[in-house]
Design a protein around this motif. Structure first.
Motif, mmCIF file in Angstrom:
data_model
loop_
_atom_site.group_PDB
_atom_site.id
_atom_site.type_symbol
_atom_site.label_atom_id
_atom_site.label_comp_id
_atom_site.label_asym_id
_atom_site.label_seq_id
_atom_site.Cartn_x
_atom_site.Cartn_y
_atom_site.Cartn_z
ATOM 1 N N GLU A 6 -68.117 -5.348 1.677
ATOM 2 C CA GLU A 6 -67.065 -4.504 1.176
ATOM 3 C C GLU A 6 -67.638 -2.573 1.226
ATOM 4 O O GLU A 6 -68.877 -2.265 1.383
ATOM 5 N N SER A 7 -66.281 -2.227 2.173
ATOM 6 C CA SER A 7 -67.348 -0.463 2.424
ATOM 7 C C SER A 7 -66.448 0.183 1.977
ATOM 8 O O SER A 7 -65.026 -0.179 1.537
ATOM 9 N N GLY A 8 -66.513 1.860 2.027
ATOM 10 C CA GLY A 8 -65.410 2.973 1.642
ATOM 11 C C GLY A 8 -65.471 3.187 0.757
ATOM 12 O O GLY A 8 -64.487 4.247 -0.378
ATOM 13 N N GLY A 9 -66.132 2.862 -0.486
ATOM 14 C CA GLY A 9 -66.108 3.739 -1.590
ATOM 15 C C GLY A 9 -66.859 4.984 -1.797
ATOM 16 O O GLY A 9 -66.943 5.385 0.062
ATOM 17 N N GLY A 10 -66.477 5.751 -2.901
ATOM 18 C CA GLY A 10 -66.965 7.409 -2.839
ATOM 19 C C GLY A 10 -66.245 7.655 -4.087
ATOM 20 O O GLY A 10 -66.059 7.059 -4.716
ATOM 21 N N SER A 11 -67.169 9.267 -3.819
ATOM 22 C CA SER A 11 -66.447 10.122 -5.008
ATOM 23 C C SER A 11 -65.073 10.946 -4.396
ATOM 24 O O SER A 11 -65.683 11.480 -3.104
ATOM 25 N N VAL A 12 -64.190 11.020 -5.171
ATOM 26 C CA VAL A 12 -63.154 11.641 -4.645
ATOM 27 C C VAL A 12 -62.142 12.686 -6.392
ATOM 28 O O VAL A 12 -63.385 12.010 -6.819
ATOM 29 N N GLN A 13 -61.997 12.774 -6.435
ATOM 30 C CA GLN A 13 -60.866 14.131 -7.328
ATOM 31 C C GLN A 13 -59.709 13.466 -7.599
ATOM 32 O O GLN A 13 -59.321 12.488 -6.968
ATOM 33 N N THR A 14 -59.353 13.242 -8.477
ATOM 34 C CA THR A 14 -58.197 12.793 -9.522
ATOM 35 C C THR A 14 -56.926 13.287 -8.295
ATOM 36 O O THR A 14 -56.918 14.422 -7.764
ATOM 37 N N GLY A 15 -55.683 11.690 -8.183
ATOM 38 C CA GLY A 15 -55.180 12.693 -6.889
ATOM 39 C C GLY A 15 -55.595 12.294 -5.413
ATOM 40 O O GLY A 15 -54.552 11.833 -5.066
ATOM 41 N N GLY A 16 -56.718 12.049 -5.056
ATOM 42 C CA GLY A 16 -57.497 11.441 -4.467
ATOM 43 C C GLY A 16 -57.211 10.032 -3.757
ATOM 44 O O GLY A 16 -56.518 9.552 -4.651
ATOM 45 N N SER A 17 -57.351 9.888 -2.256
ATOM 46 C CA SER A 17 -57.159 8.692 -2.051
ATOM 47 C C SER A 17 -58.393 7.897 -1.618
ATOM 48 O O SER A 17 -59.365 9.056 -1.007
ATOM 49 N N LEU A 18 -58.690 6.350 -0.744
ATOM 50 C CA LEU A 18 -60.076 5.909 -0.344
ATOM 51 C C LEU A 18 -59.293 5.119 -0.128
ATOM 52 O O LEU A 18 -58.087 4.081 -0.325
ATOM 53 N N THR A 19 -59.816 4.292 1.021
ATOM 54 C CA THR A 19 -59.083 3.059 1.390
ATOM 55 C C THR A 19 -60.536 1.789 1.578
ATOM 56 O O THR A 19 -61.878 2.467 1.743
ATOM 57 N N LEU A 20 -60.689 0.797 1.283
ATOM 58 C CA LEU A 20 -61.868 0.457 0.836
ATOM 59 C C LEU A 20 -61.454 -1.168 1.712
ATOM 60 O O LEU A 20 -60.389 -1.757 2.033
ATOM 61 N N SER A 21 -62.651 -1.251 2.307
ATOM 62 C CA SER A 21 -62.241 -2.641 3.175
ATOM 63 C C SER A 21 -63.474 -3.401 3.318
ATOM 64 O O SER A 21 -64.731 -3.597 2.813
#
Length: 120
Positions: A6-21
């Motif tokens: 897996e990849s694509g994790g991280g830290s974001v604020q509320t309302g943000g977006s991420l795409t995991l692979s």
């Protein structure tokens, strides 16, 4: 040798977006349905979404429905989880697992996971 990563994790604020692979090697990706799961020390494993072998069927947990989208690219042996409108309660280690069908519980293969952290 089968590998799931897996990849694509991280830290974001509320309302943000991420795409995991979720990338696999050593097997034919379309032999398996692929599910995304998440886990925290406080909770049991939770199934977030699943996509069928050919990608024609998807299913989501109530907690992710309407915010997350699962898709797959069998030509590249990759499954994606697009996560929008993230909330602090989405914070967890996310991992993908391969199984015979979305309705099955047993995982044949799984990755080590990627951390997703959502701050308020």
């Amino acid at each position: 040798q089968v590998q799931v990563m897996e990849s694509g994790g991280g830290s974001v604020q509320t309302g943000g977006s991420l795409t995991l692979s979720c990338s696999t090697s050593g097997l034919s990706d379309d032999d398996y349905a692929v599910g995304w799961f998440r886990q925290t020390p406080q909770k049991e494993r939770e199934g977030v979404a699943c996509v069928s072998r050919k990608g024609g069927f998807t299913t989501y947990a109530d907690s992710s429905k309407g915010r997350f989208t699962i898709s797959r690219d069998n030509a590249n042996n990759t499954v994606y989880l697009q996560m929008n409108d993230l909330k602090p309660e989405d914070t967890a280690i996310y991992y993908c697992g391969l199984k015979r069908a979305c309705g099955h519980n047993s995982l044949h293969y799984r990755g080590q996971g990627t951390q997703v952290s959502v701050s308020s």
